[in-house]
Each structure stands twice: as structure tokens, then as C-alpha cells.
Design a protein around this motif. Structure first.
Motif, PDB file in Angstrom:
ATOM      1  N   GLY A  37       9.944   8.659  -2.515  1.00  0.00           N
ATOM      2  CA  GLY A  37      11.140   8.022  -3.010  1.00  0.00           C
ATOM      3  C   GLY A  37      10.704   7.365  -4.283  1.00  0.00           C
ATOM      4  O   GLY A  37      11.622   7.145  -5.034  1.00  0.00           O
ATOM      5  N   GLY A  38       9.538   7.204  -4.538  1.00  0.00           N
ATOM      6  CA  GLY A  38       9.297   6.474  -5.853  1.00  0.00           C
ATOM      7  C   GLY A  38       8.941   7.824  -6.905  1.00  0.00           C
ATOM      8  O   GLY A  38       8.265   7.357  -7.864  1.00  0.00           O
ATOM      9  N   SER A  91       6.968  -0.234  -3.634  1.00  0.00           N
ATOM     10  CA  SER A  91       6.695  -1.477  -3.690  1.00  0.00           C
ATOM     11  C   SER A  91       5.674  -1.938  -2.779  1.00  0.00           C
ATOM     12  O   SER A  91       5.051  -3.005  -2.720  1.00  0.00           O
ATOM     13  N   ASP A 139      -1.110   3.866   1.313  1.00  0.00           N
ATOM     14  CA  ASP A 139       0.100   4.218   0.721  1.00  0.00           C
ATOM     15  C   ASP A 139       1.243   3.815   1.538  1.00  0.00           C
ATOM     16  O   ASP A 139       1.047   3.744   2.803  1.00  0.00           O
ATOM     17  N   ALA A 160       5.440   4.623   2.917  1.00  0.00           N
ATOM     18  CA  ALA A 160       6.386   5.852   3.118  1.00  0.00           C
ATOM     19  C   ALA A 160       7.715   5.589   3.393  1.00  0.00           C
ATOM     20  O   ALA A 160       8.204   4.198   3.294  1.00  0.00           O
ATOM     21  N   LYS A 199       6.638  -6.428   3.864  1.00  0.00           N
ATOM     22  CA  LYS A 199       5.677  -5.534   2.944  1.00  0.00           C
ATOM     23  C   LYS A 199       4.209  -6.100   2.720  1.00  0.00           C
ATOM     24  O   LYS A 199       3.237  -5.614   2.993  1.00  0.00           O
TER      25      LYS A 199
HETATM   26  O1  LIG Z   1       6.350   7.797  -1.540  1.00  0.00           O
HETATM   27  C1  LIG Z   1       6.475   6.971  -2.227  1.00  0.00           C
HETATM   28  C2  LIG Z   1       6.410   7.075  -3.776  1.00  0.00           C
HETATM   29  O2  LIG Z   1       6.670   8.548  -4.087  1.00  0.00           O
HETATM   30  C3  LIG Z   1       6.318   5.567  -1.528  1.00  0.00           C
HETATM   31  O3  LIG Z   1       5.434   5.221  -0.587  1.00  0.00           O
HETATM   32  C4  LIG Z   1       7.676   5.462  -0.797  1.00  0.00           C
HETATM   33  O4  LIG Z   1       8.885   5.759  -1.526  1.00  0.00           O
HETATM   34  C5  LIG Z   1       7.827   3.954  -0.018  1.00  0.00           C
HETATM   35  O5  LIG Z   1       8.092   2.954  -1.075  1.00  0.00           O
HETATM   36  P1  LIG Z   1       8.317   1.485  -0.796  1.00  0.00           P
HETATM   37  O6  LIG Z   1       6.918   0.960  -0.484  1.00  0.00           O
HETATM   38  O7  LIG Z   1       8.864   0.866  -2.094  1.00  0.00           O
HETATM   39  O8  LIG Z   1       9.570   1.520   0.146  1.00  0.00           O
END
Ligand SMILES: O=C(CO)[C@H](O)[C@H](O)COP(=O)(O)O
Length: 232
Positions: free
Chosen positions: A98-99, A30, A83, A85, A7
Motif C-alpha cells: 500500500g505504501g 505509518s 513491518d 501490512a 499503531k
Molecule cells: O506494505 C506497506 C508499504 O509498502 C505497508 O506496510 C502497508 O501499506 C501498511 O501501511 P500502514 O502501516 O500505513 O497501514
């Protein structure tokens, strides 16, 4: 390399898209948080950007790290959004949310000239749907909206559990005061049709399918970082 290190690598590579003077949409999750940490270092070293955060969580981290912020009302046109995904297909159609920040994330992405998605390679899929699709709904008439979603999906040959998202035992509430239903439809061959069908339901505020918004994906894997452009 572990997941966190990947990441960080994707986030570091995405910094290459950021130029001083930019108005920047800043994502949630994250991976986006690793980007904020690296961006804060650039800001401390003199880079001048103004950020529009996609969630209260991201805003809090930006404030903690002294990344200058604006609001989308003050700064309604953005140069670039970075951002994460949950899933990315070869056309760079995304599943996000997801977040729990999908509504603001989509509003900010649409307000941006470009959107760079940052992720580790586990997020790449041939067909979206392994990750449950987050659907943000108005709390009013929740059950009726759930039934309408199931019927709309059924017409497209999709079915699966619709689960009201919880956090710490309580119903999860988004920054906009809405609920999220996580829909495990499995593979979604026609994302446009599902998107249109969900948008036609009044209780659906927004869904986590991002169609035609991502310009490029920056993907980190054990063999390095690569960029992926939409196949079509
Ligand atoms: O859409 C999102 C939040 O609403 C995030 O970008 C997605 O969940 C990815 O998160 P991570 O980088 O923790 O895997």
C-alpha cells in the motif's frame, strides 16, 4: 483508542522482539514509522542495533532520528524485520505494498530470520483481497503486462479493475524505478496459485502477496495487544 494510538501500541509491543546487537529490517508505512520513532528512543538510551530500511522514506526518517543504518549489500543477513501490512489472513499470509515499497520489503523480509508484522485489528481478514493487490511492474510494455495479468487472473477465476497507481496526479514510481498496478480481484482463495501465476509474467517485478514470511503478527485492538501465529 484512535487508529494512530493502536499503531503505536502494536509498534511498542514489537519492540519486545528487538535485542541489542540485532541486525534489523525496518519496514515502511505509518505503523512502521511509529516503530521507528520508538526504536529511536531505545537507540538514544543505548540499545545497539543496525537497521536496514525497506524504502527511501523509512531511511530518511531513520536518519532524522539517528537510527543507525546499513544497506542490505553491507548487511545481507538480518535477525529480524518489523513491518506493517495492508491485510493479514489467519495463516499470516499478507497483502503489502500500500505504501509502494513491496519489492524492497519482500527482499528484506526474505533476508531475515524472523518477520514480525505490526498492525491494528482492522488489517485482520479471513480471506485476502478486500485491499487491492499491489503488483510492481516494469514500465516497459506496461499494457502487455496488464493484459497478461488479467489473463492469468482469469484462469484462476479472478477478475477486477487493474489500476495504474498515481500520486499527486503523476504515475507513482517505486524506489526501484517501477510502476505499481493495484488489482482489485476481490477475495483471493488460492494465494499460492496467484503468486505463481504472477511470477510467471516477465513484466511483473514482484507482487504484494507475502507467503510464509511472517513469523508472528502483533495486533493492537481496543481491548489490548495480542500476538497471532500462523494457523497452519
Ligand atoms: O506494505 C506497506 C508499504 O509498502 C505497508 O506496510 C502497508 O501499506 C501498511 O501501511 P500502514 O502501516 O500505513 O497501514
Amino acid at each position: 483508542m484512535d487508529a494512530k494510538a493502536l499503531k503505536i501500541e502494536a509498534a511498542r509491543a514489537a519492540l519486545g522482539y528487538v535485542e541489542s546487537g540485532m541486525r534489523l529490517g525496518i519496514g515502511t508505512g505509518s505503523t512502521a514509522e511509529e516503530f521507528v520513532r520508538l526504536l529511536a528512543e531505545k537507540v538514544a538510551a543505548g540499545m545497539q542495533i543496525i537497521g536496514v530500511p525497506t524504502s527511501e522514506r523509512t531511511a530518511a526518517l531513520c536518519r532524522e532520528l539517528s537510527v543507525p543504518l546499513s544497506t542490505l549489500d553491507e548487511t545481507p543477513e538480518l535477525d529480524l524485520t518489523i513491518d506493517g501490512a495492508d491485510e493479514i489472513d489467519p495463516d499470516l499470509t499478507l497483502v503489502k505494498g500500500g505504501g509502494g515499497a513491496l519489492l524492497r520489503e519482500k527482499i528484506v523480509a526474505v533476508a531475515s530470520t524472523r518477520m514480525v508484522v505490526i498492525a491494528d485489528q482492522t488489517k485482520l481478514v479471513d480471506t485476502l483481497g478486500r485491499f487491492p493487490l499491489p503488483i510492481e511492474v516494469n514500465p516497459f510494455g506496461l499494457k502487455a503486462t496488464e493484459i497478461a495479468i488479467a489473463k492469468a487472473a482469469d484462469k484462476l477465476g479472478l477478475s477486477g479493475p487493474l489500476v495504474l497507481r498515481k500520486a499527486a496526479g503523476e504515475t507513482f514510481v517505486t524506489d526501484g524505478g517501477h510502476f505499481i498496478i493495484d488489482a482489485s480481484f476481490g477475495r483471493i482463495p488460492d494465494t499460492r496459485a496467484l503468486s505463481d501465476a504472477l511470477h510467471a509474467i516477465p513484466g511483473v517485478v514482484e507482487h504484494g502477496l507475502f507467503l510464509g514470511l511472517a513469523t508472528v503478527a502483533v495486533i493492537a485492538g481496543s481491548d489490548g495487544v495480542r500476538t497471532v501465529h500462523p494457523a497452519r
